[in-house]
Design an enzyme around this catalytic site. Structure first.
Site, PDB file in Angstrom:
ATOM      1  N   GLY A   1     -16.067  75.088  47.920  1.00  0.00           N
ATOM      2  CA  GLY A   1     -16.835  73.949  47.974  1.00  0.00           C
ATOM      3  C   GLY A   1     -18.412  74.259  47.371  1.00  0.00           C
ATOM      4  O   GLY A   1     -18.906  73.423  46.740  1.00  0.00           O
ATOM      5  N   GLU A   2     -18.816  75.243  48.015  1.00  0.00           N
ATOM      6  CA  GLU A   2     -20.327  75.522  48.043  1.00  0.00           C
ATOM      7  C   GLU A   2     -20.889  76.497  47.228  1.00  0.00           C
ATOM      8  O   GLU A   2     -21.716  76.394  46.317  1.00  0.00           O
ATOM      9  CB  GLU A   2     -20.961  75.848  49.454  1.00  0.00           C
ATOM     10  CG  GLU A   2     -20.928  74.668  50.480  1.00  0.00           C
ATOM     11  CD  GLU A   2     -19.506  74.339  51.286  1.00  0.00           C
ATOM     12  OE1 GLU A   2     -18.637  75.507  50.983  1.00  0.00           O
ATOM     13  OE2 GLU A   2     -19.420  73.551  51.826  1.00  0.00           O
ATOM     14  N   PRO A   3     -20.232  77.683  46.858  1.00  0.00           N
ATOM     15  CA  PRO A   3     -20.379  78.696  46.027  1.00  0.00           C
ATOM     16  C   PRO A   3     -20.851  78.320  44.695  1.00  0.00           C
ATOM     17  O   PRO A   3     -21.653  78.635  43.933  1.00  0.00           O
ATOM     18  CB  PRO A   3     -19.262  79.589  46.008  1.00  0.00           C
ATOM     19  CG  PRO A   3     -18.804  79.679  47.458  1.00  0.00           C
ATOM     20  CD  PRO A   3     -18.743  78.119  47.761  1.00  0.00           C
TER      21      PRO A   3
ATOM     22  N   PHE B   1     -22.052  75.607  43.500  1.00  0.00           N
ATOM     23  CA  PHE B   1     -23.162  74.818  43.569  1.00  0.00           C
ATOM     24  C   PHE B   1     -24.220  75.417  42.667  1.00  0.00           C
ATOM     25  O   PHE B   1     -24.908  75.078  41.891  1.00  0.00           O
ATOM     26  CB  PHE B   1     -23.524  74.488  44.947  1.00  0.00           C
ATOM     27  CG  PHE B   1     -24.859  73.453  44.866  1.00  0.00           C
ATOM     28  CD1 PHE B   1     -24.856  72.287  44.784  1.00  0.00           C
ATOM     29  CD2 PHE B   1     -26.069  74.112  45.005  1.00  0.00           C
ATOM     30  CE1 PHE B   1     -26.044  71.569  44.725  1.00  0.00           C
ATOM     31  CE2 PHE B   1     -27.222  73.313  45.051  1.00  0.00           C
ATOM     32  CZ  PHE B   1     -27.244  72.288  44.973  1.00  0.00           C
TER      33      PHE B   1
END
Length: 192
Positions: free
Chosen positions: A110-112, A114
């Protein structure tokens, strides 16, 4: 990897290509993972190219009272839309990368991705550098001899105003010099 086009007269940009390769370990559901990666990339791209926070300070005296947030909703805070998604958007998952410490050898997705959206920011900076060099080669005069030097400061987010003014052509250099600044170090006033 991102490829962009900039309009040196308006500062608008368009993301032509984005190629993203992400290590997700052993993907449990590749379709969901790719959707998460696309969403995070576009969110990161928006953060690094258009989402500018503005609040009342010495540079924004028209906002009252001091420290009040101006960009509080969709009318004043720009986020990416369908038109901002890269024209060609290729997402690939790295294969055969086991993670023995997680369920089914998976990894966070989900975050990497970004921060991978910042590749658009750096592609814009490269395009601005090419425009500055092109102006130098064409002999366009500038009020600042260093306006077309190799180094120039270019801050996040890469808004249309920042792109336009960073191109350091004769028009923007004249505007900047009328305020007492130098085109090589000018930064449009933001609150961030």
């Amino acid at each position: 990897l991102a490829e962009v086009e900039i309009d040196v007269l308006t500062g608008d940009h368009k993301t032509i290509v984005a190629d993203v390769l992400v290590d997700v370990g052993s993907s449990i559901n590749p379709a969901i993972d790719i959707g998460q990666i696309e969403g995070a990339f576009v969110q990161g791209m928006g953060w690094s190219t258009m989402e500018e926070i503005v609040y009342a300070d010495d540079d924004h005296t028209w906002i009252r009272p001091r420290a009040k947030m101006f960009t509080t909703g969709p009318g004043t805070y720009k986020i990416p839309s369908f038109n901002d998604v890269p024209e060609r958007f290729d997402v690939s998952l790295l294969e055969d990368v086991d993670n023995p410490f997680a369920v089914h050898s998976s990894k966070a997705i989900g975050e990497p991705p970004f921060f991978l959206g910042c590749s658009v920011f750096f592609a814009i900076k490269d395009a601005v550098a090419a425009a500055r060099k092109g102006g130098e080669e064409e002999g366009l005069s500038s009020a600042d001899d260093n306006a077309t030097s190799d180094y120039f400061e270019f801050r996040l987010p890469a808004t249309s105003e920042r792109i336009r003014m960073a191109c350091a052509d004769a028009i923007s250099s004249e505007c900047i010099s009328s305020t007492g600044g130098l085109a090589s170090s000018f930064q449009p006033k933001g609150s961030v």
